[in-house]
Design an enzyme around this catalytic site. Structure first.
Site, mmCIF file in Angstrom:
data_model
loop_
_atom_site.group_PDB
_atom_site.id
_atom_site.type_symbol
_atom_site.label_atom_id
_atom_site.label_comp_id
_atom_site.label_asym_id
_atom_site.label_seq_id
_atom_site.Cartn_x
_atom_site.Cartn_y
_atom_site.Cartn_z
ATOM 1 N N GLU A 1 -0.469 19.234 21.846
ATOM 2 C CA GLU A 1 0.088 19.659 22.980
ATOM 3 C C GLU A 1 -0.807 20.348 23.970
ATOM 4 O OE1 GLU A 1 4.584 20.498 21.497
ATOM 5 O OE2 GLU A 1 3.287 22.088 21.358
ATOM 6 N N LYS B 1 3.837 28.380 22.020
ATOM 7 C CA LYS B 1 4.258 27.079 21.424
ATOM 8 C C LYS B 1 3.886 26.913 20.145
ATOM 9 C CE LYS B 1 3.675 23.613 24.088
ATOM 10 N NZ LYS B 1 5.043 23.387 23.726
ATOM 11 N N GLY B 2 4.372 25.682 19.414
ATOM 12 C CA GLY B 2 4.183 25.295 18.161
ATOM 13 C C GLY B 2 5.350 25.537 17.159
ATOM 14 N N GLY B 3 6.574 25.914 17.568
ATOM 15 C CA GLY B 3 7.308 25.877 16.625
ATOM 16 C C GLY B 3 7.754 24.555 15.913
ATOM 17 N N GLY B 4 7.503 23.509 16.592
ATOM 18 C CA GLY B 4 7.477 22.102 15.940
ATOM 19 C C GLY B 4 6.302 21.711 15.442
#
Ligand code: 5RP
Length: 221
Positions: free
Chosen positions: A107, A98-101
């Protein structure tokens, strides 16, 4: 172009499917990203009235608030029953990148405070082994170069997401070519580097359920 339209359709499909996990009058955790945006929009259009949401980013807070959904601080709540979030990659063990954004730290905090983490993705996110998507790592700005050197020593190729600052005032390194065959061990190794706030591997605390929007409908595991 057609592929993008199909992916958007599947994001909407899985965003709507996530409503099945939401109980009226509850406080839920809400992740970040375009798939979660579909969930937020579906929630706002549904008859489900939640008490409030704990948000994982300023962008999600803005969208929730715009829909008239109250946002509360995690410190005001106890543990949450449910956290809904997307992912950039997921494997068969429900371990995620996760963490593309860039919202990975909040999160991970909200996921950690939740009894059930339901991850919603379109079928393009399912992989056999994590790591095709570069691993996002949130770093304290003064530690960027030092952390990057340690990541090279771990076999990765870090790239500074220049011009991007997280909601926490930090920077992101996107790391290519890391060997993530053992993502639990790698998550611990990376999180132990001084200056790392957190890495985008969600392997030590994977999702409890992954719901996939696919061209043949909704699947879950
Ligand atoms: C944000 C995230 C997102 O969940 C991830 O990037 C997936 O985003 P999208 O639903 O837009 O594909 O981890 O930090």
């Amino acid at each position: 172009m057609e592929q993008v339209l199909e992916q958007d359709r599947l994001k909407r499909l899985v965003g709507e499917a996530a409503l099945a996990f939401v109980t009226s009058d509850s406080i839920i955790g809400v992740g970040t990203g375009s798939t979660v945006n579909c969930f937020i929009d579906a929630l706002a259009e549904s008859r489900i009235q939640i008490e409030a949401a704990v948000s994982s980013s300023e962008a999600t807070t803005e969208r929730l608030t715009r829909h008239g959904i109250e946002v509360v601080e995690l410190n005001q709540c106890g543990d949450l029953d449910l956290y809904i979030d997307g992912a950039d990659e997921c494997d068969a063990h429900r371990r995620l990148i996760k963490g593309g954004g860039g919202a990975l730290t909040r999160e991970k905090i909200v996921a950690g405070a939740s009894r059930r983490f339901v991850c919603i993705v379109d079928e393009s996110k399912k992989v056999n082994v994590l790591g095709q998507f570069p691993l996002p790592i949130e770093v304290i700005p003064m530690a960027r170069s030092m952390v990057a050197r340690k990541l090279v020593a771990l076999g990765g190729q870090p790239e500074w997401r220049e011009g991007f600052t997280t909601d926490n005032g930090n920077w992101i390194l996107d790391v290519h070519h890391l060997d993530l065959v053992d993502p639990v061990a790698m998550e611990s190794k990376i999180n132990d580097i001084p200056g790392v706030v957190t890495c985008g591997l969600f392997a030590r605390r994977p999702a409890d359920l992954v719901v996939i929007g696919s061209s043949s409908g909704i699947q879950q595991f």
